[in-house]
Design a protein around this motif. Structure first.
Motif, PDB file in Angstrom:
ATOM      1  N   GLY A  66      -2.280   4.252  -2.397  1.00 50.30           N
ATOM      2  CA  GLY A  66      -2.337   4.616  -3.139  1.00 50.30           C
ATOM      3  C   GLY A  66      -3.521   4.253  -5.219  1.00 50.30           C
ATOM      4  O   GLY A  66      -3.144   3.213  -5.378  1.00 50.30           O
ATOM      5  N   ASP A  67      -4.321   5.653  -5.099  1.00 50.63           N
ATOM      6  CA  ASP A  67      -5.277   4.810  -6.643  1.00 50.63           C
ATOM      7  C   ASP A  67      -4.878   5.176  -7.439  1.00 50.63           C
ATOM      8  O   ASP A  67      -5.748   5.909  -9.034  1.00 50.63           O
ATOM      9  N   GLY A  68      -3.824   7.011  -8.055  1.00 50.40           N
ATOM     10  CA  GLY A  68      -4.185   7.709  -8.535  1.00 50.40           C
ATOM     11  C   GLY A  68      -4.030   8.723  -8.678  1.00 50.40           C
ATOM     12  O   GLY A  68      -4.019   9.481  -9.591  1.00 50.40           O
ATOM     13  N   THR A  69      -5.608   8.813  -8.207  1.00 55.51           N
ATOM     14  CA  THR A  69      -5.972   9.398  -8.204  1.00 55.51           C
ATOM     15  C   THR A  69      -6.054  10.394  -6.929  1.00 55.51           C
ATOM     16  O   THR A  69      -6.227  12.193  -7.316  1.00 55.51           O
ATOM     17  N   ALA A  70      -5.764  10.934  -6.144  1.00 56.50           N
ATOM     18  CA  ALA A  70      -4.297  11.384  -4.919  1.00 56.50           C
ATOM     19  C   ALA A  70      -3.735  10.213  -4.688  1.00 56.50           C
ATOM     20  O   ALA A  70      -4.333   9.864  -3.539  1.00 56.50           O
ATOM     21  N   PRO A  71      -2.567  10.105  -5.235  1.00 52.26           N
ATOM     22  CA  PRO A  71      -1.520   9.134  -4.366  1.00 52.26           C
ATOM     23  C   PRO A  71      -1.393   9.291  -3.584  1.00 52.26           C
ATOM     24  O   PRO A  71      -1.290  10.895  -2.629  1.00 52.26           O
ATOM     25  N   GLN A  72      -0.667   8.419  -2.492  1.00 56.21           N
ATOM     26  CA  GLN A  72       0.266   8.943  -1.523  1.00 56.21           C
ATOM     27  C   GLN A  72       1.075  10.312  -0.929  1.00 56.21           C
ATOM     28  O   GLN A  72       1.336  10.332   0.059  1.00 56.21           O
TER      29      GLN A  72
END
Length: 126
Positions: A66-72
């Motif tokens: 996850g990178d914060g824009t479309a998390p897991q």
């Protein structure tokens, strides 16, 4: 004591429920629910667990990691006898293997055709 809960179903958002149901049906052997359609498709395991796939317009697949824009958001875990064999089968069915693999000797992170991350985990002997 609070009541015990029994998990009866899991549902994933996706752009194409029938396509995602077909992927998981081939991977698990679960039966396709006869009322499945383009809006919601379902599978049923032998023990009655429902596995559903619901169409969402503008679906954005989760990211691994996850990178914060479309998390897991969430992920599924599946026990397997042989990691390499299961991985090869799932890749042939349309799964993808992200570059980041935190412990590939014990488990593998894959993504389904709609981008949901899931893990295959080497079954430990009893």
């Amino acid at each position: 004591m609070p009541p015990r809960l029994r998990l009866t179903a899991i549902a994933l958002d996706c752009p194409d429920p029938l396509a995602l149901a077909a992927f998981y049906q081939r991977a698990t052997g679960y039966a396709l629910h006869p009322d499945s359609d383009a809006e919601f498709a379902g599978l049923t395991s032998e023990d009655g667990l429902g596995f559903g796939f619901q169409r969402v317009d503008g679906h954005r697949p989760p990211q691994w990691p996850g990178d914060g824009t479309a998390p897991q958001q969430a992920h599924l875990d599946f026990d397997v006898e042989d990691l390499d064999e299961a991985e090869a089968m799932l890749l042939e069915l349309g799964a993808a293997k992200p570059e980041f693999q935190p412990n590939s000797a014990r488990w593998r992170v894959l993504t389904d055709p709609a981008g949901h991350p899931f893990c295959i985990i080497a079954r430990r002997p009893n």
